[in-house]
Motif scaffolding. Sequence first.
Motif, PDB file in Angstrom:
ATOM      1  N   LEU A 321      42.050  40.411  32.630  1.00 37.98           N
ATOM      2  CA  LEU A 321      41.312  41.504  33.375  1.00 37.98           C
ATOM      3  C   LEU A 321      42.122  42.794  32.709  1.00 37.98           C
ATOM      4  CD1 LEU A 321      39.841  42.444  35.499  1.00 37.98           C
ATOM      5  CD2 LEU A 321      41.690  42.608  37.080  1.00 37.98           C
ATOM      6  N   ASN A 400      39.175  46.250  39.510  1.00 35.75           N
ATOM      7  CA  ASN A 400      40.547  45.861  39.701  1.00 35.75           C
ATOM      8  C   ASN A 400      41.052  45.935  41.001  1.00 35.75           C
ATOM      9  OD1 ASN A 400      43.323  45.820  38.358  1.00 35.75           O
ATOM     10  ND2 ASN A 400      43.345  47.924  39.850  1.00 35.75           N
ATOM     11  N   VAL A 403      39.844  42.287  42.111  1.00 38.56           N
ATOM     12  CA  VAL A 403      40.521  41.323  41.923  1.00 38.56           C
ATOM     13  C   VAL A 403      42.095  41.373  42.471  1.00 38.56           C
ATOM     14  CG1 VAL A 403      42.082  40.409  39.737  1.00 38.56           C
ATOM     15  CG2 VAL A 403      39.645  40.995  39.654  1.00 38.56           C
ATOM     16  N   SER A 407      43.176  38.334  44.635  1.00 40.30           N
ATOM     17  CA  SER A 407      44.631  37.802  44.374  1.00 40.30           C
ATOM     18  C   SER A 407      45.724  37.599  45.631  1.00 40.30           C
ATOM     19  CB  SER A 407      45.300  38.498  43.304  1.00 40.30           C
ATOM     20  OG  SER A 407      44.316  38.291  42.169  1.00 40.30           O
TER      21      SER A 407
END
Length: 424
Positions: A321, A400, A403, A407
């Motif tokens: 990423l 971002n 993610v 996560s």
Amino acid sequence: MFLLAAALALLGAGAAHAQTDCTAPTAPPQHHQARLQECLMESYSSDYRPVFDHKSTVNVQVGFILKYISFDSLEETFTVHSWVSLTWQDEFLKWEPADYGGLNMILIESSKIWTPELSLFNADASKYQSDSFYTTCRLFNNGTVTCVPHMAHSGICRTTLTRWPYDAQNCTLYFGSWMHTGEQINFTFDSVSAVNTDQYQDGPGWRLLQVAKKRYTGHYHCCPNETYPMLRYTYVMQREAAGPAAVVVVPSIAIVLLTLISLTLDIKDNTRLIVACFSLFCHFVFLTEIGYDIPKESADTPIILLFIRDSMIITLVAVLLTLALQALRARTAPAPGWLLSLNRFATSGPAKYAVFTEFDPDKTSEEKVALAETAAGPSAAAADEPQRASEWLQLSNILNSGVFIVSFITYAVLIICYIPRNDY
């Protein structure tokens, strides 16, 4: 001549007198124990069971006085060191105490009498283990024999490593007679103390929690008229996990934090890529470390391995990423219309609270104005087409942030499900 004859006569009389005074040596008188043992062993044979009727059963009571246990989880073998108490009746070793000065107990070597052979059925074949023993036994006048030899029994123990390093192992030993039936030799638990742990000391790396026992009568379809009793001892041991937890569990949490921190750093900063790559390297190190500590062919997979595996995938996604967002950030082409709609939806609705603010001190005033105009509406964005290139920066922030949130939630689930805890 007369004097010579007289001298010879005197010498002969002295020799005869000396021979008369010399008495032959006699054996010392035997005490009661010596007489008793000699009487008992006069016609005794240790080759057959000590019963007058061959149909009679010899009942043997078995008790274990545990000393310590050594467990090798890599080889999946464990050894129990203990004093084994064996008590039975010998019909050929009885006497009346009144005939031997009131003596009602003597000590006798086990090699001189019949002793039961207690066999370990699931013994470790790589180690020689004799069923016989040599020790000093106590013999009472009613024929009761008690022997307490020191014995070490090594068996196979299939390990369960699901909750490693906070795992508990159940290791079982099965004892009985290898050849005799239950009608010949009947092994039972000691009525007073089947398992004694008063003198037990924990072995290196393991703590004994409990010992469970059970006796099987040994009825089988093949032999309806015979029994083969068996004694089962189950040892429950808990691993002392302070050491493994310090080098595996705690660092696993640390690399999770490294991965999450890398997702919060500035996209164009190379420090973010370095932190993510370092976290990925740490995953490989921990997998190697765990590989040295667990059996290579275990049937169970430690859940800590599943945690590190999934965490490695997340970290790899963080690395990829970062590279993708750096490439996306460098784009200068005008953004398509769907990208403008996506950015407006993410920055104007409730979702804007989940998007990280891009703190970029190097951003020019023109870029800041372009971002403000883009957020104002499509008419302002369409007024100046070159300014739509800044939408790529906004898209990178949205991706971002998304993610990171995914996560974070995934790691929370993994920690709850896959990080082992000490439940004992």
